[in-house]
Design a protein around this motif. Sequence first.
Motif, PDB file in Angstrom:
ATOM      1  N   MET A   1      31.614 -60.557 -32.560  1.00  0.00           N
ATOM      2  CA  MET A   1      30.411 -59.875 -32.143  1.00  0.00           C
ATOM      3  C   MET A   1      30.770 -58.422 -31.839  1.00  0.00           C
ATOM      4  SD  MET A   1      27.819 -60.991 -29.124  1.00  0.00           S
ATOM      5  CE  MET A   1      26.482 -61.792 -29.940  1.00  0.00           C
ATOM      6  N   GLN A   4      28.672 -53.173 -29.264  1.00  0.00           N
ATOM      7  CA  GLN A   4      27.319 -52.698 -28.953  1.00  0.00           C
ATOM      8  C   GLN A   4      26.374 -53.882 -28.739  1.00  0.00           C
ATOM      9  OE1 GLN A   4      26.365 -49.628 -28.373  1.00  0.00           O
ATOM     10  NE2 GLN A   4      24.227 -50.169 -28.052  1.00  0.00           N
ATOM     11  N   ASN A   5      26.481 -54.901 -29.574  1.00  0.00           N
ATOM     12  CA  ASN A   5      25.630 -56.082 -29.408  1.00  0.00           C
ATOM     13  C   ASN A   5      25.934 -56.796 -28.106  1.00  0.00           C
ATOM     14  OD1 ASN A   5      24.422 -55.596 -31.849  1.00  0.00           O
ATOM     15  ND2 ASN A   5      25.722 -57.017 -32.967  1.00  0.00           N
ATOM     16  N   ASN A   8      24.368 -54.824 -25.269  1.00  0.00           N
ATOM     17  CA  ASN A   8      22.916 -55.035 -25.218  1.00  0.00           C
ATOM     18  C   ASN A   8      22.586 -56.401 -24.638  1.00  0.00           C
ATOM     19  OD1 ASN A   8      22.362 -52.543 -26.302  1.00  0.00           O
ATOM     20  ND2 ASN A   8      22.193 -53.308 -28.397  1.00  0.00           N
TER      21      ASN A   8
END
Length: 73
Positions: A1, A4-5, A8
């Motif tokens: 993953m 940035q994800n 968030n």
Amino acid sequence: MLAQNLQNLETIGLNLLFAGIFFFIGMAIRDVLNQGNVPKFGRYVVWTVLFLGCAGFIAKGIIQMSWEGSGLG
């Protein structure tokens, strides 16, 4: 993953956690006000303070998002 994800996802989870905490605080205050036979004026004051606390938290989030979006934060 991607990082940035993950960031968030953490932000969304934290915001949902705070929303849940505010909900449970509101339910606890409602229960205390009902059991304590608090007059209407006192209820209005308590709910106004709780609402202003939530509104301040939401305003902080909006300001933080706008600053981060413009590169200030």
